[in-house]
Write an enzyme that holds these catalytic residues in place. Sequence first.
Site, PDB file in Angstrom:
ATOM      1  N   SER A   1       0.802  -1.224   0.000  1.00 14.99           N
ATOM      2  CA  SER A   1       0.000   0.000   0.000  1.00 14.99           C
ATOM      3  C   SER A   1       0.838   1.278   0.000  1.00 14.99           C
ATOM      4  O   SER A   1       0.335   2.346  -0.341  1.00 14.99           O
ATOM      5  CB  SER A   1      -0.941   0.021   1.206  1.00 14.99           C
ATOM      6  OG  SER A   1      -0.221   0.135   2.410  1.00 14.99           O
TER       7      SER A   1
ATOM      8  N   LYS B   1       1.035   4.785   6.938  1.00 15.25           N
ATOM      9  CA  LYS B   1       0.442   5.597   5.871  1.00 15.25           C
ATOM     10  C   LYS B   1       1.087   6.988   5.901  1.00 15.25           C
ATOM     11  O   LYS B   1       1.791   7.354   6.841  1.00 15.25           O
ATOM     12  CB  LYS B   1      -1.069   5.747   6.072  1.00 15.25           C
ATOM     13  CG  LYS B   1      -1.863   4.453   6.138  1.00 15.25           C
ATOM     14  CD  LYS B   1      -1.916   3.710   4.813  1.00 15.25           C
ATOM     15  CE  LYS B   1      -2.736   2.424   4.949  1.00 15.25           C
ATOM     16  NZ  LYS B   1      -2.647   1.604   3.719  1.00 15.25           N
TER      17      LYS B   1
END
Length: 259
Positions: free
Chosen positions: A50, A91
């Site tokens: 990701s 993230k």
Amino acid sequence: MSGTTKKRDGHGRLGSVLSGLAVAVGCLLFLGGFAAGALLYRPYTVPTGSMAPTFEPGSKLLAQRIDGDEVRRGDVVVFEDPLWGDSTMVKRVVGVGGDTVACCGTDGRLTVNGTPVEEPYLRPGPDGTVRASTEDFTATVPEGSLFLLGDDRATSLDSRTHLEDAARGSVPRATVVARVDAVAWPLSGGLVERPAAFAALPGGVSTPGPLTPLLTAIAAGAALILGGAAYGPLAQRLTARNKPAGEKRSKPGGEKVKA
């Protein structure tokens, strides 16, 4: 005779003191650097793609232990939010409390409070163009919270996935446990740069942690330990090499015995 021997002995008292001091200082730097690093940093292994291409799956990261209040836009953070699952995740922060984050403008870029943000870490899509999100969205970040996106916008399950939640896709700052400073493996990863586009926004970007000084201290300590430990044997070899050809050994009193 003993005075002559001492002059010829390259491993004299001063050399012994200096080599011992070098080893002692080296141990202090080496062990101190490791101890400080263990207190200030935590390792993290990237489980998914990701965050590609910034971090590929299996990458080993060094993340500085920080308080969530220290986080700025552009930081890559490690966080734990029960509403996002039981696992620890990584993230990129693209919005902080009060920001309106939207995508996408006519050029496909993310905007923060109406300002387009250049994100050089994004991969081009199948058509060769770079788009900050595969779907359009607009979100206002609640105070004390962060809006987080993965760098692989086509596969990442991030704040966009949770836009219908009560927190509107954001996570509290308190969920942040660390900020990524460097990629330890692969070795080509190096330090994680703060994106210049976020630096132009109010509040700027965060400053790097003390990883570089710590690594410098560890390397310097290792060099001093090796140098100090090697001095004695090297000095003895040089002394033996520089002895007159007729001298074989010394009596206890320091006098030379001729061959």
